[in-house]
Scaffold this motif. Structure first.
Motif, PDB file in Angstrom:
ATOM      1  N   LEU A 209      -8.648   8.183  -7.064  1.00 13.04           N
ATOM      2  CA  LEU A 209      -9.097   7.068  -6.226  1.00 13.04           C
ATOM      3  C   LEU A 209      -9.603   7.552  -4.872  1.00 13.04           C
ATOM      4  N   ASP A 210     -10.729   7.013  -4.449  1.00 14.28           N
ATOM      5  CA  ASP A 210     -11.185   7.251  -3.072  1.00 14.28           C
ATOM      6  C   ASP A 210     -11.506   5.950  -2.351  1.00 14.28           C
ATOM      7  N   ASP A 211     -11.463   4.836  -3.072  1.00 13.78           N
ATOM      8  CA  ASP A 211     -11.688   3.520  -2.471  1.00 13.78           C
ATOM      9  C   ASP A 211     -10.715   2.543  -3.136  1.00 13.78           C
ATOM     10  N   PHE A 212      -9.680   2.164  -2.403  1.00 14.47           N
ATOM     11  CA  PHE A 212      -8.626   1.338  -2.976  1.00 14.47           C
ATOM     12  C   PHE A 212      -7.916   0.594  -1.855  1.00 14.47           C
ATOM     13  N   ASP A 213      -7.127  -0.401  -2.242  1.00 13.60           N
ATOM     14  CA  ASP A 213      -6.254  -1.111  -1.310  1.00 13.60           C
ATOM     15  C   ASP A 213      -4.813  -0.755  -1.646  1.00 13.60           C
ATOM     16  N   LEU A 214      -3.922  -0.972  -0.676  1.00 14.55           N
ATOM     17  CA  LEU A 214      -2.530  -0.564  -0.826  1.00 14.55           C
ATOM     18  C   LEU A 214      -1.620  -1.632  -0.250  1.00 14.55           C
ATOM     19  N   GLY A 215      -0.601  -1.997  -1.011  1.00 12.03           N
ATOM     20  CA  GLY A 215       0.363  -2.980  -0.522  1.00 12.03           C
ATOM     21  C   GLY A 215       1.775  -2.599  -0.921  1.00 12.03           C
ATOM     22  N   GLY A 216       2.727  -2.981  -0.087  1.00 13.69           N
ATOM     23  CA  GLY A 216       4.112  -2.697  -0.400  1.00 13.69           C
ATOM     24  C   GLY A 216       5.021  -3.796   0.079  1.00 13.69           C
ATOM     25  N   PHE A 217       6.209  -3.828  -0.494  1.00 16.90           N
ATOM     26  CA  PHE A 217       7.260  -4.737  -0.034  1.00 16.90           C
ATOM     27  C   PHE A 217       8.472  -3.911   0.346  1.00 16.90           C
ATOM     28  N   SER A 218       8.995  -4.119   1.566  1.00 20.42           N
ATOM     29  CA  SER A 218      10.220  -3.468   2.038  1.00 20.42           C
ATOM     30  C   SER A 218      10.096  -1.946   1.939  1.00 20.42           C
ATOM     31  N   LEU A 219      10.873  -1.287   1.062  1.00 26.29           N
ATOM     32  CA  LEU A 219      10.739   0.158   0.923  1.00 26.29           C
ATOM     33  C   LEU A 219       9.311   0.539   0.555  1.00 26.29           C
ATOM     34  N   GLY A 220       8.632  -0.304  -0.225  1.00 27.09           N
ATOM     35  CA  GLY A 220       7.232  -0.039  -0.559  1.00 27.09           C
ATOM     36  C   GLY A 220       6.341  -0.069   0.666  1.00 27.09           C
ATOM     37  N   SER A 221       6.646  -0.959   1.616  1.00 24.92           N
ATOM     38  CA  SER A 221       5.894  -0.989   2.876  1.00 24.92           C
ATOM     39  C   SER A 221       6.160   0.259   3.687  1.00 24.92           C
ATOM     40  N   ARG A 222       7.427   0.637   3.746  1.00 24.17           N
ATOM     41  CA  ARG A 222       7.783   1.832   4.496  1.00 24.17           C
ATOM     42  C   ARG A 222       7.087   3.058   3.915  1.00 24.17           C
ATOM     43  N   THR A 223       7.082   3.168   2.589  1.00 21.58           N
ATOM     44  CA  THR A 223       6.418   4.286   1.917  1.00 21.58           C
ATOM     45  C   THR A 223       4.922   4.272   2.187  1.00 21.58           C
ATOM     46  N   SER A 224       4.317   3.090   2.143  1.00 24.25           N
ATOM     47  CA  SER A 224       2.883   2.969   2.405  1.00 24.25           C
ATOM     48  C   SER A 224       2.549   3.415   3.828  1.00 24.25           C
ATOM     49  N   ALA A 225       3.344   2.963   4.789  1.00 23.49           N
ATOM     50  CA  ALA A 225       3.105   3.336   6.188  1.00 23.49           C
ATOM     51  C   ALA A 225       3.236   4.844   6.374  1.00 23.49           C
ATOM     52  N   ARG A 226       4.265   5.433   5.783  1.00 23.09           N
ATOM     53  CA  ARG A 226       4.454   6.877   5.924  1.00 23.09           C
ATOM     54  C   ARG A 226       3.296   7.653   5.295  1.00 23.09           C
ATOM     55  N   ALA A 227       2.781   7.158   4.162  1.00 28.70           N
ATOM     56  CA  ALA A 227       1.664   7.843   3.511  1.00 28.70           C
ATOM     57  C   ALA A 227       0.393   7.737   4.351  1.00 28.70           C
ATOM     58  N   VAL A 228       0.163   6.579   4.960  1.00 29.35           N
ATOM     59  CA  VAL A 228      -1.016   6.420   5.821  1.00 29.35           C
ATOM     60  C   VAL A 228      -0.896   7.325   7.044  1.00 29.35           C
TER      61      VAL A 228
END
Length: 255
Positions: free
Chosen positions: A100-119
């Protein structure tokens, strides 16, 4: 009924992780990675209560991994399989696996934390959704970590009325491997507020009106440079069951 298919890919350390897909494939749907919360699974957070179905109807291909130690993914007991930010590393491995090079990302709770850390680590989705998350859930993770480790250590002895009781019962319902969960909890590092400057893409901060488990969603939105704030009914546990969750996500991602 929405069709969901399951496949497997290798995360950090060649750990076998499950990926559940729903929606148009082969480039027909816009890729949207969805990360579930702690002790939960892709099915419980996204499929069971219809959130993924709403997103599929809006033209998205929902790519829903089970995080390591959760759902159908492996739960290794070797401490070497749990370096700092291992969940963010697993997410990076998923993006590479899917090409993937063009995508959206969403998370809930731990998923949000993981998403933020990856960004913060360099991942660049077009749009980002941080649901069930407040500023203190990122910048004050040590307090939450200690709470959940206490739940694991006192598992089976926590009685109704104790603040940890609901988490104990959810851990029991989901049949989470407690040895692996304890290792996983210790991989998560605090996120200093100034690190959040790396989150420069449009971001939806979405939280239940009675959800303060991860601190202030308002303060998180105020800290981010390009945030939209949305409130839906519910507590931390119940907000994922609300149809408003999917509606707000679809509205944000399609405008």
């Amino acid at each position: 009924m929405m069709d969901v298919t399951t496949e497997y890919y290798e995360g950090f350390g060649a750990t076998r992780l499950a990926l559940h897909r729903a929606g148009p494939t082969g480039g027909e749907g816009r890729p949207l990675i969805l990360l579930h919360g702690l002790f939960s699974s892709a099915h419980v957070n996204w499929v069971k209560f219809g959130t993924a179905a709403q997103l599929v109807a809006a033209g998205f291909e929902c790519l829903m991994p089970d995080l390591r130690v959760h759902g159908d993914s492996a739960a290794p007991h070797d401490p070497a399989d749990y370096p700092p930010d291992v969940l963010a590393r697993d997410l990076e491995a998923l993006v590479a696996h899917l090409g993937l090079d063009d995508f959206d990302l969403g998370g809930f709770s731990l998923g949000s934390r993981t998403s933020a850390r990856a960004v913060i680590g360099g991942l660049r989705p077009r749009k980002l959704i941080l649901a069930g998350m407040g500023l203190e859930g990122l910048a004050g993770w040590a307090r939450r970590q200690d709470f959940f480790i206490d739940v694991i250590d006192r598992f089976g002895t926590i009685r109704p009325g104790d603040p940890a009781y609901v988490s104990q019962q959810f851990l029991k319902t989901m049949d989470v491997d407690r040895v692996a969960a304890r290792l996983l909890l210790q991989t998560m590092e605090d996120t200093a507020p100034d690190q959040l400057a790396a989150i420069s893409m449009p971001t939806l901060v979405l939280c239940g009106d009675k959800d303060n488990d991860n601190g202030s969603a308002d303060r998180l939105a105020e800290t981010l440079s390009h945030a939209t704030r949305a409130t839906i009914p519910g507590t931390h546990m119940s907000s994922v069951t609300m149809p408003e969750m999917g509606r707000e996500m679809v509205s944000f991602l399609t405008t």
